[in-house]
Design a protein around this motif. Structure first.
Motif, mmCIF file in Angstrom:
data_model
loop_
_atom_site.group_PDB
_atom_site.id
_atom_site.type_symbol
_atom_site.label_atom_id
_atom_site.label_comp_id
_atom_site.label_asym_id
_atom_site.label_seq_id
_atom_site.Cartn_x
_atom_site.Cartn_y
_atom_site.Cartn_z
ATOM 1 N N ASP A 83 9.118 18.535 -10.985
ATOM 2 C CA ASP A 83 10.010 19.725 -10.632
ATOM 3 C C ASP A 83 9.690 20.958 -11.100
ATOM 4 N N PHE A 84 9.676 21.834 -10.396
ATOM 5 C CA PHE A 84 8.949 23.194 -10.568
ATOM 6 C C PHE A 84 7.394 23.207 -10.817
ATOM 7 N N GLY A 85 6.798 22.195 -10.420
ATOM 8 C CA GLY A 85 5.370 21.999 -10.674
ATOM 9 C C GLY A 85 4.745 23.068 -9.457
ATOM 10 N N VAL A 86 3.531 23.458 -9.579
ATOM 11 C CA VAL A 86 2.536 24.190 -8.909
ATOM 12 C C VAL A 86 2.045 23.280 -7.765
ATOM 13 N N VAL A 87 1.787 23.542 -6.485
ATOM 14 C CA VAL A 87 1.085 22.708 -5.655
ATOM 15 C C VAL A 87 0.399 23.543 -4.699
ATOM 16 N N ASN A 88 -0.587 23.093 -4.057
ATOM 17 C CA ASN A 88 -1.539 23.635 -3.129
ATOM 18 C C ASN A 88 -1.643 22.953 -1.951
ATOM 19 N N PRO A 89 -1.859 23.381 -0.773
ATOM 20 C CA PRO A 89 -1.961 22.493 0.706
ATOM 21 C C PRO A 89 -2.611 21.391 0.377
ATOM 22 N N MET A 102 0.890 -1.159 0.014
ATOM 23 C CA MET A 102 -0.043 -0.253 -0.236
ATOM 24 C C MET A 102 1.035 1.325 0.075
ATOM 25 N N SER A 103 0.705 1.993 -0.835
ATOM 26 C CA SER A 103 1.303 3.493 -0.951
ATOM 27 C C SER A 103 0.775 4.413 0.019
ATOM 28 N N ARG A 104 1.883 5.080 0.573
ATOM 29 C CA ARG A 104 1.659 6.347 1.447
ATOM 30 C C ARG A 104 2.025 7.611 0.744
ATOM 31 N N GLN A 105 1.368 8.538 0.956
ATOM 32 C CA GLN A 105 1.113 9.977 0.391
ATOM 33 C C GLN A 105 2.152 10.783 1.448
ATOM 34 N N ILE A 106 3.054 11.738 0.362
ATOM 35 C CA ILE A 106 3.839 12.986 0.926
ATOM 36 C C ILE A 106 3.045 13.940 0.382
ATOM 37 N N ILE A 107 2.489 14.746 1.390
ATOM 38 C CA ILE A 107 1.578 16.114 1.001
ATOM 39 C C ILE A 107 2.089 17.205 1.124
ATOM 40 N N SER A 108 1.949 18.021 0.449
ATOM 41 C CA SER A 108 2.453 19.441 0.417
ATOM 42 C C SER A 108 1.806 20.008 1.629
ATOM 43 N N PRO A 109 2.616 20.860 2.444
ATOM 44 C CA PRO A 109 2.134 21.620 3.480
ATOM 45 C C PRO A 109 1.536 23.046 3.150
ATOM 46 N N LEU A 110 1.879 23.573 1.940
ATOM 47 C CA LEU A 110 1.563 24.701 1.597
ATOM 48 C C LEU A 110 1.595 24.894 0.230
ATOM 49 N N PRO A 111 1.006 26.263 -0.486
ATOM 50 C CA PRO A 111 0.797 26.305 -1.857
ATOM 51 C C PRO A 111 2.443 26.833 -2.169
ATOM 52 N N GLY A 112 2.784 26.771 -3.246
ATOM 53 C CA GLY A 112 3.929 27.179 -4.247
ATOM 54 C C GLY A 112 4.310 26.442 -5.108
ATOM 55 N N ILE A 113 5.691 26.657 -5.340
ATOM 56 C CA ILE A 113 6.334 25.818 -6.474
ATOM 57 C C ILE A 113 7.422 24.683 -5.848
ATOM 58 N N PHE A 114 7.143 23.660 -6.183
ATOM 59 C CA PHE A 114 7.991 22.443 -5.775
ATOM 60 C C PHE A 114 9.043 22.031 -6.522
ATOM 61 N N TYR A 115 10.196 22.090 -5.763
ATOM 62 C CA TYR A 115 11.693 21.691 -6.201
ATOM 63 C C TYR A 115 12.154 20.493 -5.695
ATOM 64 N N ILE A 118 12.421 15.378 0.884
ATOM 65 C CA ILE A 118 12.412 15.172 -0.453
ATOM 66 C C ILE A 118 12.506 16.247 -1.519
ATOM 67 N N GLY A 119 12.122 17.535 -0.869
ATOM 68 C CA GLY A 119 12.153 18.438 -1.922
ATOM 69 C C GLY A 119 11.829 19.790 -1.103
ATOM 70 N N LEU A 120 11.663 20.848 -1.731
ATOM 71 C CA LEU A 120 11.248 22.198 -1.125
ATOM 72 C C LEU A 120 10.143 22.636 -1.844
ATOM 73 N N VAL A 121 9.114 23.637 -1.230
ATOM 74 C CA VAL A 121 8.326 24.477 -1.714
ATOM 75 C C VAL A 121 8.493 25.796 -1.265
ATOM 76 N N GLU A 122 8.369 26.593 -2.379
ATOM 77 C CA GLU A 122 8.814 27.997 -2.308
ATOM 78 C C GLU A 122 7.466 28.949 -2.603
ATOM 79 N N ILE A 123 7.418 29.642 -1.645
ATOM 80 C CA ILE A 123 6.187 30.858 -1.800
ATOM 81 C C ILE A 123 6.842 32.131 -1.471
#
Length: 78
Positions: A64-70, A1-14, A37-42
């Motif tokens: 990489d450089f994709g837009v994410v939301n919380p 079973m897969s587990r998810q890593i979730i974005s904590p906030l909106p921004g650009i994922f690196y 595993i990466g960074l979110v920039e806002i």
């Protein structure tokens, strides 16, 4: 079973700590709980995205450089 890593906030994922640097982690690599595993920039503020569980990084759901939301799924681990 897969587990998810979730974005904590909106921004650009690196996947890399900076230009010309290696990615924090690649698909198929072993990941440890608390590992970055990466960074979110806002607005020039960078927040680390960390794995919550030990496992293997199966797949990035965001490019990489994709837009994410919380609450967006960034990656899946097993």
């Amino acid at each position: 079973m897969s587990r998810q890593i979730i974005s904590p906030l909106p921004g650009i994922f690196y996947r890399k700590p900076g230009p010309g640097k290696d990615p924090y982690i690649n698909e198929g690599d072993t990941v440890s709980a608390g590992q970055t595993i990466g960074l979110v920039e806002i607005m020039k503020q960078f927040s680390e995205v960390r794995a919550e569980f030990d496992g293997v990084l199966e797949k990035f759901e965001v490019d990489d450089f994709g837009v994410v939301n919380p609450g967006d799924v960034i990656a899946l681990t097993s």
